[in-house]
Design a protein around this motif. Structure first.
Motif, PDB file in Angstrom:
ATOM      1  N   ASN A 176       7.683  -1.087   6.450  1.00 43.55           N
ATOM      2  CA  ASN A 176       6.358  -0.750   6.630  1.00 43.55           C
ATOM      3  C   ASN A 176       5.986   0.225   7.909  1.00 43.55           C
ATOM      4  O   ASN A 176       5.481   1.124   7.932  1.00 43.55           O
TER       5      ASN A 176
ATOM      6  N   GLU B 282       0.903  -1.189   0.030  1.00 44.95           N
ATOM      7  CA  GLU B 282      -0.088  -0.119  -0.040  1.00 44.95           C
ATOM      8  C   GLU B 282       0.825   1.238   0.026  1.00 44.95           C
ATOM      9  O   GLU B 282       0.833   2.162  -0.867  1.00 44.95           O
ATOM     10  N   HIS B 283       1.743   1.093   0.888  1.00 49.35           N
ATOM     11  CA  HIS B 283       2.945   2.208   1.008  1.00 49.35           C
ATOM     12  C   HIS B 283       3.468   2.505  -0.394  1.00 49.35           C
ATOM     13  O   HIS B 283       3.733   3.868  -0.868  1.00 49.35           O
TER      14      HIS B 283
ATOM     15  N   THR C  40       1.397   4.181  -2.970  1.00 53.77           N
ATOM     16  CA  THR C  40       1.302   5.720  -2.666  1.00 53.77           C
ATOM     17  C   THR C  40       2.342   6.430  -3.302  1.00 53.77           C
ATOM     18  O   THR C  40       2.258   7.349  -4.085  1.00 53.77           O
TER      19      THR C  40
ATOM     20  N   LEU D  56       7.495   3.543   7.522  1.00 47.07           N
ATOM     21  CA  LEU D  56       6.668   4.203   6.787  1.00 47.07           C
ATOM     22  C   LEU D  56       5.521   4.850   7.514  1.00 47.07           C
ATOM     23  O   LEU D  56       4.798   5.857   7.306  1.00 47.07           O
ATOM     24  N   ASP D  57       4.954   3.902   8.327  1.00 51.62           N
ATOM     25  CA  ASP D  57       3.552   4.293   9.327  1.00 51.62           C
ATOM     26  C   ASP D  57       4.129   5.326  10.266  1.00 51.62           C
ATOM     27  O   ASP D  57       3.093   6.045  10.533  1.00 51.62           O
TER      28      ASP D  57
END
Ligand SMILES: Cc1ncc(COP(=O)(O)O)c(C=O)c1O
Length: 403
Positions: free
Chosen positions: A286, A85-86, A89, A289-290
């Motif tokens: 991940n 998902e990242h 984006t 990035l969150d």
């Protein structure tokens, strides 16, 4: 002593290697690189990020949180969906629209290239690459004994698309792939113009040739940002991305954007390599990035490397003799230097190591051994003072040779 019969083998008999492996030998370049690894040598040779600019603290905190909170992070498992998902984006910010099903996670860009070569190449396939290209790609494809067609690249705006069109139209058989690095080409540093990207996309479509767009330096742009070829063409382009130069190469997290139909084949090829077990670093990236602002981190990387680019450009102006030419790269981490004709860059490297303890990579490393008169200088890893000193040392040797 046991009594079992033991097969008697002559002491110097070893298993016969594959025909390709039998040809593997240390190159003069590897020998030079080994000397460049000595602490006394100032190296402008390798393409390493500056370790002080990588987000150690944030990554170590992310690693700890993942290890403590997610038991399956150390387990065999399927690729980490939230990371995709990242990545989607990040891709959308560059103008690439793709469903999650087209994003395939890999252990860095190098593995991505390896998997794609297994997907697309047969023994003795025809491949098209630029006259100067990434040695990691050249080396991994050599096990297929390919027939290689080369196209020259302008230092101003990238690959010569007219020459490529002629090559494709005259080729006796269709190439199995075209390999390009549109952003901050390694080693040339050049970024391909949007016009050439559009032409390349349409050539790939027209001649039905898969195009690998390798993009490890796409986030390290210092002037304008140009959309990837994958944003123009989705069916014939395999886009390769990586966090290596942004968060750290040892994380080994990269990806391919491939046509969805080919993702299943890629996952079988990858399973044959490593059983898809890179879950922990994927979860760490991940989590990073969150919980962190990647945009801020990238802005910091770009401004630091941009300063070093300026420092290297000044040093080149101060120390290079006339007849030596370069373009200021608009992205990435390398300057490419054209030496006067007839000067052998590997011989120059050996002299630089002997006389000035300074290393760079010579053009032979990027041209399957052919082109002699160029050198690649890295500006991301040395400090600004070191890179000025390194250029001064190379300049001293060159000046003495060209007097
Ligand atoms: C053009 C190019 N492709 C691929 C790679 C490999 O990157 P990774 O560390 O993600 O495997 C590099 C590394 O320097 C590179 O310069």
């Amino acid at each position: 002593m046991h009594d079992d019969p033991v097969l008697q083998v002559a002491p110097d008999t070893l298993p016969t290697l594959s025909a390709w492996a039998q040809k593997i030998a240390p190159t003069p370049l590897q020998i030079a690189l080994a000397s460049a690894a000595k602490p006394s040598v100032l190296s402008l040779a390798l393409g390493l990020p500056d370790p002080t600019l990588l987000p150690h603290v944030a990554i170590s905190e992310a690693a700890r949180r993942v290890a403590l909170s997610n038991r399956s992070a150390l387990q065999y498992s399927i690729p980490h969906l939230p990371l995709k998902e990242h990545i989607r984006t990040l891709l959308m910010e560059k103008g690439v629209e793709c469903p999650l099903e087209c994003i395939f996670l890999t252990q860095g860009a190098q593995q991505a290239l390896n998997l794609l070569s297994v997907l697309l190449l047969n023994k003795r396939s025809l491949i098209v690459e630029e006259k100067f290209s990434y040695p990691g790609f050249q080396s991994l494809t050599s096990s297929f004994s390919p027939e290689v067609l080369t196209v020259s690249t302008s230092a101003r705006d990238g690959i010569d698309v007219d020459a490529l069109e002629i090559l494709l139209s005259r080729s006796s058989r269709p190439p199995a792939l075209i390999y390009v690095m549109p952003n901050a080409h390694n080693p040339l540093g050049v970024t391909m113009s949007i016009e050439k990207r559009i032409r390349l996309a349409s050539l790939a479509r027209e001649f039905k040739v898969p195009l690998i767009e390798d993009d490890p330096y796409g986030e390290l742009f210092y002037d304008e940002r140009i959309p990837p070829i994958r944003s123009i063409e989705s069916q014939w382009v395999y886009y390769v991305g990586t966090f290596s130069k942004l968060l750290g190469p040892s994380l080994r997290v990269g990806w391919i954007v491939a046509p969805e139909k080919h993702v299943e084949a890629l996952s079988v090829i990858k399973e044959n390599c490593d059983l898809n077990i890179m879950t922990y670093p994927q979860c760490i990236v991940n989590e990073y990035l969150d919980t962190n602002d990647l945009t801020l981190h990238l802005a910091h990387l770009r401004s630091s490397y941009k300063e070093r680019r300026a420092a290297m450009n000044c040093a080149l102006s101060d120390h290079m003799p006339s007849g030596v030419k370069w373009h200021v790269p608009s992205g990435g981490i390398f300057f490419w230097i054209d030496l006067p004709d007839g000067l052998d860059a590997t011989a120059l490297l050996i002299k630089c190591l002997e006389e000035q303890n300074v290393a760079f990579l010579p053009s032979q490393a990027f041209s399957r051994g052919n082109a002699k008169s160029g050198m690649r200088l890295n500006f991301s890893h040395p400090t600004p003072d070191q890179l000025v000193d390194g250029v001064r040392r190379v300049g001293t040797v060159l000046n003495s040779l060209l007097q």
